[in-house]
Design a protein around this motif. Structure first.
Motif, mmCIF file in Angstrom:
data_model
loop_
_atom_site.group_PDB
_atom_site.id
_atom_site.type_symbol
_atom_site.label_atom_id
_atom_site.label_comp_id
_atom_site.label_asym_id
_atom_site.label_seq_id
_atom_site.Cartn_x
_atom_site.Cartn_y
_atom_site.Cartn_z
ATOM 1 N N ILE A 287 0.800 -0.920 0.036
ATOM 2 C CA ILE A 287 -0.336 0.106 0.097
ATOM 3 C C ILE A 287 1.106 1.566 -0.320
ATOM 4 C CG2 ILE A 287 -1.962 1.147 1.703
ATOM 5 C CD1 ILE A 287 -2.967 -0.952 2.551
ATOM 6 N N ALA A 288 1.740 1.789 1.392
ATOM 7 C CA ALA A 288 2.861 2.380 1.400
ATOM 8 C C ALA A 288 3.448 2.673 -0.427
ATOM 9 C CB ALA A 288 3.603 1.903 2.102
ATOM 10 N N VAL A 289 4.158 0.949 -0.683
ATOM 11 C CA VAL A 289 4.634 1.737 -2.329
ATOM 12 C C VAL A 289 3.935 2.203 -2.771
ATOM 13 C CG1 VAL A 289 6.239 0.609 -4.028
ATOM 14 C CG2 VAL A 289 6.933 0.013 -1.789
ATOM 15 N N GLY A 290 2.808 1.651 -3.332
ATOM 16 C CA GLY A 290 1.860 2.385 -3.889
ATOM 17 C C GLY A 290 1.290 3.659 -4.228
ATOM 18 N N VAL A 291 0.832 3.944 -3.504
ATOM 19 C CA VAL A 291 0.876 5.115 -2.904
ATOM 20 C C VAL A 291 2.162 6.826 -2.972
ATOM 21 C CG1 VAL A 291 0.282 7.238 -1.293
ATOM 22 C CG2 VAL A 291 -0.760 4.879 -0.956
ATOM 23 N N ARG A 342 18.473 -14.902 -0.536
ATOM 24 C CA ARG A 342 17.850 -14.334 0.416
ATOM 25 C C ARG A 342 17.007 -12.771 0.093
ATOM 26 N NH1 ARG A 342 17.782 -15.916 5.174
ATOM 27 N NH2 ARG A 342 19.678 -18.034 6.023
ATOM 28 N N TRP A 343 16.301 -12.402 1.008
ATOM 29 C CA TRP A 343 15.781 -11.195 -0.557
ATOM 30 C C TRP A 343 15.636 -9.701 0.636
ATOM 31 C CZ3 TRP A 343 11.068 -11.085 2.409
ATOM 32 C CH2 TRP A 343 10.582 -12.119 3.203
ATOM 33 N N LYS A 344 15.273 -10.137 1.820
ATOM 34 C CA LYS A 344 15.095 -9.117 3.019
ATOM 35 C C LYS A 344 15.489 -8.028 2.997
ATOM 36 C CE LYS A 344 13.920 -8.337 7.866
ATOM 37 N NZ LYS A 344 13.326 -8.480 9.241
ATOM 38 N N ARG A 345 16.947 -8.427 2.619
ATOM 39 C CA ARG A 345 17.687 -6.620 2.834
ATOM 40 C C ARG A 345 17.597 -5.976 2.048
ATOM 41 N NH1 ARG A 345 23.511 -10.769 1.888
ATOM 42 N NH2 ARG A 345 21.832 -11.486 3.694
ATOM 43 N N TYR A 346 16.551 -6.132 0.457
ATOM 44 C CA TYR A 346 17.120 -5.819 -0.508
ATOM 45 C C TYR A 346 15.303 -5.064 -0.560
ATOM 46 C CZ TYR A 346 20.524 -8.560 -2.420
ATOM 47 O OH TYR A 346 21.672 -9.210 -2.137
ATOM 48 N N LEU A 347 14.958 -5.849 0.150
ATOM 49 C CA LEU A 347 13.229 -4.898 0.508
ATOM 50 C C LEU A 347 13.366 -3.797 1.450
ATOM 51 C CD1 LEU A 347 10.755 -7.322 1.076
ATOM 52 C CD2 LEU A 347 11.073 -6.060 -0.915
ATOM 53 N N VAL A 348 14.412 -3.760 2.399
ATOM 54 C CA VAL A 348 14.229 -2.990 3.562
ATOM 55 C C VAL A 348 15.304 -1.346 2.959
ATOM 56 C CG1 VAL A 348 16.368 -2.326 5.962
ATOM 57 C CG2 VAL A 348 14.667 -4.549 5.901
ATOM 58 N N ALA A 349 16.784 -1.943 2.203
ATOM 59 C CA ALA A 349 17.160 -0.763 1.078
ATOM 60 C C ALA A 349 16.335 -0.380 0.465
ATOM 61 C CB ALA A 349 18.710 -1.882 0.847
ATOM 62 N N GLY A 350 15.889 -0.726 -0.728
ATOM 63 C CA GLY A 350 14.758 -0.307 -1.241
ATOM 64 C C GLY A 350 13.875 0.730 -0.492
ATOM 65 N N SER A 351 12.923 0.221 0.554
ATOM 66 C CA SER A 351 12.122 0.815 0.928
ATOM 67 C C SER A 351 13.215 2.588 1.828
ATOM 68 C CB SER A 351 11.257 0.215 2.041
ATOM 69 O OG SER A 351 10.441 -1.088 1.913
ATOM 70 N N ALA A 352 14.330 2.238 2.442
ATOM 71 C CA ALA A 352 14.883 2.933 2.896
ATOM 72 C C ALA A 352 15.366 4.082 2.173
ATOM 73 C CB ALA A 352 16.402 2.718 3.147
ATOM 74 N N LEU A 353 15.917 3.686 -0.295
ATOM 75 C CA LEU A 353 16.038 4.709 -1.042
ATOM 76 C C LEU A 353 14.978 5.242 -0.921
ATOM 77 C CD1 LEU A 353 18.588 2.536 -2.595
ATOM 78 C CD2 LEU A 353 18.810 4.811 -1.590
ATOM 79 N N LEU A 354 13.420 4.653 -1.008
ATOM 80 C CA LEU A 354 12.476 5.588 -1.248
ATOM 81 C C LEU A 354 11.759 6.429 -0.039
ATOM 82 C CD1 LEU A 354 10.156 4.317 -3.636
ATOM 83 C CD2 LEU A 354 8.614 3.350 -2.008
ATOM 84 N N THR A 355 12.376 6.043 0.942
ATOM 85 C CA THR A 355 12.133 7.424 1.767
ATOM 86 C C THR A 355 12.727 8.664 1.429
ATOM 87 O OG1 THR A 355 10.947 5.386 3.373
ATOM 88 C CG2 THR A 355 11.479 8.101 3.926
ATOM 89 N N VAL A 356 13.626 8.381 1.448
ATOM 90 C CA VAL A 356 15.222 9.439 1.805
ATOM 91 C C VAL A 356 14.028 9.945 -0.328
ATOM 92 C CG1 VAL A 356 17.459 9.701 0.907
ATOM 93 C CG2 VAL A 356 17.001 8.435 3.029
ATOM 94 N N PHE A 484 5.136 15.318 -2.851
ATOM 95 C CA PHE A 484 6.474 15.099 -2.778
ATOM 96 C C PHE A 484 6.954 14.490 -1.246
ATOM 97 C CE2 PHE A 484 8.111 14.704 -7.440
ATOM 98 C CZ PHE A 484 7.308 13.004 -7.531
ATOM 99 N N LEU A 485 6.754 15.414 -0.519
ATOM 100 C CA LEU A 485 6.980 15.166 1.124
ATOM 101 C C LEU A 485 6.019 14.653 1.624
ATOM 102 C CD1 LEU A 485 8.727 16.689 2.946
ATOM 103 C CD2 LEU A 485 7.719 18.573 2.739
ATOM 104 N N ALA A 486 4.682 14.918 1.285
ATOM 105 C CA ALA A 486 3.042 13.824 1.887
ATOM 106 C C ALA A 486 3.890 12.407 1.923
ATOM 107 C CB ALA A 486 2.031 14.393 1.258
ATOM 108 N N ALA A 487 4.474 12.184 0.417
ATOM 109 C CA ALA A 487 4.282 11.404 0.092
ATOM 110 C C ALA A 487 4.936 10.517 1.014
ATOM 111 C CB ALA A 487 4.995 10.490 -1.477
ATOM 112 N N ALA A 488 6.527 10.816 1.365
ATOM 113 C CA ALA A 488 7.939 10.372 2.416
ATOM 114 C C ALA A 488 7.197 9.526 3.208
ATOM 115 C CB ALA A 488 7.974 11.421 2.537
ATOM 116 N N PRO A 489 5.549 9.536 4.242
ATOM 117 C CA PRO A 489 6.064 8.945 4.444
ATOM 118 C C PRO A 489 5.527 7.517 5.008
ATOM 119 C CG PRO A 489 4.747 11.293 5.457
ATOM 120 C CD PRO A 489 6.093 11.445 4.179
ATOM 121 N N PHE A 490 4.948 7.399 3.800
ATOM 122 C CA PHE A 490 4.021 6.174 3.427
ATOM 123 C C PHE A 490 5.675 5.163 2.954
ATOM 124 C CE2 PHE A 490 1.137 8.649 2.275
ATOM 125 C CZ PHE A 490 -0.675 8.275 3.108
ATOM 126 N N GLY A 491 6.572 6.252 2.149
ATOM 127 C CA GLY A 491 7.741 5.509 2.420
ATOM 128 C C GLY A 491 8.399 4.458 3.216
#
Length: 539
Positions: A287-291, A342-356, A484-491
């Motif tokens: 949901i967050a990534v879709g937003v 292994r896949w979790k580390r890439y989900l974590v890194a990707g979500s962090a990059l999305l937020t930043v 974009f700033l409003a989308a950051a919390p969803f990341g």
């Protein structure tokens, strides 16, 4: 390809790399068509809405209507994939998409265009759900990362090519924006032909029983919610009796949908799936990534063409850093996951990059240097490429073969839902902010602002006097930064969710699960009678 003698032949362990690519060729082509339908319009939308005399709300709903239809129909397609021929379903989805595209190109008003986009969304929902399901049926989870990388590459090519093709079409006088909808038709027809020749899956058939009441209630609840989000703050106040009625209606319809799904024999969205922590957290992250993915990025074309005054073609070129980031990350990470499991580390890194990336894009203004903007867009693209497909992969790794369709479509459903809500909500925020910024800017020039903003028509900045043009460009640039700033919390929500997902190494085989399911289905009575299992017989 030779006929299978056992159900396990449908899995990746018994197919060569070449056979899998042949089987996936038409499917990937179909996905390319679905992606192209959205991206080819993105840079053309400002011109389309201007020529059809629409406003910011129409701009938003041309995108939202398609996402809503995709969202509502994805779980239905996924459930059908568990019950009947996947090949026939994907061909039906393509045919629906072609019809919607042709009708959209003939639209004479924004209302007609929105209705035709709904039909396009129904077809795109089938392609989105079935692509994941068919890949999961054919390919073992451990190998799926490699082929998900190919899917990500196709998505990137469609996303890169779409804005460029759309921009060129709009800028070419003898074509016009209507060809943005026609351009995907030849590819869709070719995909139908290729699928007929290359996609061969064993058919496991049982009595088809779709929970139409559940699907209807889910669609109604989502629709009411989106209508409220898109109109509140413009047509009526956020704190008003209209808001209260619509929110209460959406909650009531949602509660009824949950009740129906809980009691249904073949629920569209099986509630039992959410007992699995991985699925629940992956849905929240989706949901967050879709937003973020749909909700913020869809307005980039508007930013470039209004705030920076560039052509639709140049607008497409200026989004390349984000798309190249998606292309590289999805392809490279997919291969790494296949090699390591292994896949979790890439989900974590990707979500962090999305937020930043979203947070940095919050500093966006009309005069932001492009080199800085390119870095921000690249971070978002890399983040999306590392998360989107791998969330589906994580879910598929936790369910049996008989639930692949439902589980895959649930993730796609909530990702599209997040996108639809994001487009509506952020579009409303953009319209409200732009209206205020324009009013403030005109007041500084000693001009009283007329009614404008989300309800007025989109401006053609090239026809405005220089001082007013500067005000409008600044307003849309500042408004784009705000969304974009409003989308950051969803990341950030996605990052928190994936951190709590328990990593389970990807399975190397799917044959055991599928064979067990076929054996079970052959002995258990279902609804109207005993299930019929046909092995060695292909679509």
């Amino acid at each position: 390809m030779t006929q299978a003698t056992a159900p396990s032949r449908a899995t990746g362990v018994d197919m060569s790399h070449r056979q899998i690519l042949e089987a996936l060729s038409g499917l990937l082509l179909g996905m390319f068509v679905a992606i192209l339908s959205g991206t080819v319009v993105s840079n053309a939308l400002p011109r389309i809405i201007t020529e059809l005399h629409g406003g910011q709300s129409a701009y938003t709903w041309v995108v939202t209507s398609s996402l809503l239809a995709t969202t509502a129909t994805t779980p239905v397609w996924g459930k059908l994939a568990d019950l009947t021929s996947k090949k026939i379903l994907v061909q039906l989805a393509l045919a629906t998409f072609v019809l919607g595209s042709v009708l959209a190109g003939l639209s004479q008003s924004t209302g007609q265009l929105i209705a035709c986009r709904v039909l396009q969304g129904v077809g795109a929902g089938g392609l989105t759900a079935l692509a994941q399901v068919i890949m999961a049926t054919m390919i073992a989870p451990r190998e799926r990362g490699r082929y998900s990388g190919y899917l990500g590459a196709v998505m990137a090519v469609g996303t890169i090519g779409g804005p460029l093709i759309g921009g060129v079409i709009v800028d070419t006088d003898w074509l016009g924006w209507r060809w943005c909808f026609y351009v995907g038709v030849p590819f869709a027809i070719l995909a139908l032909i290729v699928l007929q020749k290359t996609l061969h899956l064993p058919v496991v058939k049982r009595a088809v029983k779709i929970d139409w009441w559940g699907a209807t209630l889910i669609t109604a609840a989502v629709s009411v919610l989106l209508i409220w989000v898109s109109l509140a703050g413009d047509k009526y106040d956020w704190m008003s009796w209209q808001s209260a009625v619509m929110v209460a209606g959406a909650l009531l319809l949602g509660a009824l949908a949950v009740r129906v799904e809980t009691r249904a024999g073949e629920p569209v969205i099986p509630p039992r799936l959410f007992r699995n922590r991985t699925i629940t957290l992956a849905v929240l992250a989706s949901i967050a990534v879709g937003v973020g993915m749909f909700g913020a990025s869809v307005f980039l074309g508007q930013y470039f063409q209004i705030s920076r005054g560039v052509s639709p073609t140049m607008s497409g070129l200026m989004t390349l850093p984000m798309i190249l980031g998606l292309l590289v990350s999805s392809t490279v990470v997919g291969r790494i996951i296949t090699n390591t499991g292994r896949w979790k580390r890439y989900l974590v890194a990707g979500s962090a990059l999305l937020t930043v990336g979203f947070a940095l894009m919050g500093t966006l203004r009309a005069d932001t240097p492009y080199w800085r903007l390119s870095i921000f867009m690249a971070l978002i693209g890399i983040g999306v490429g590392m998360t989107m497909q791998n969330l589906v992969l994580a879910v598929q790794n936790t369910v049996g073969a008989h639930e692949l369709g439902a589980a895959s479509s649930v993730v796609a459903f909530f990702r599209s839902l997040g996108g639809a809500i994001g487009v509506s909500a952020l579009g409303a925020v953009l319209g409200h902010k732009v209206k205020d910024y324009i009013a403030d800017g005109l007041a500084g020039l000693g001009i009283k602002a007329s009614s404008s903003g989300s309800g007025g028509t989109l401006p053609d900045v090239h026809t405005l006097p220089a001082p007013i043009r500067a005000v409008v460009e600044s307003a849309y640039g500042h408004g784009a930064g705000d969304i974009f700033l409003a989308a950051a919390p969803f990341g950030l929500i996605a990052l928190i969710a994936v951190c709590f997902i328990k990593e389970v190494p990807l399975r190397r085989h799917t044959g055991d699960q599928l064979a067990a399911e076929v054996e079970r289905e052959s002995t258990v009575a279902t609804g109207g009678g005993t299930a019929v299992v046909r092995t060695g017989i292909h679509d």
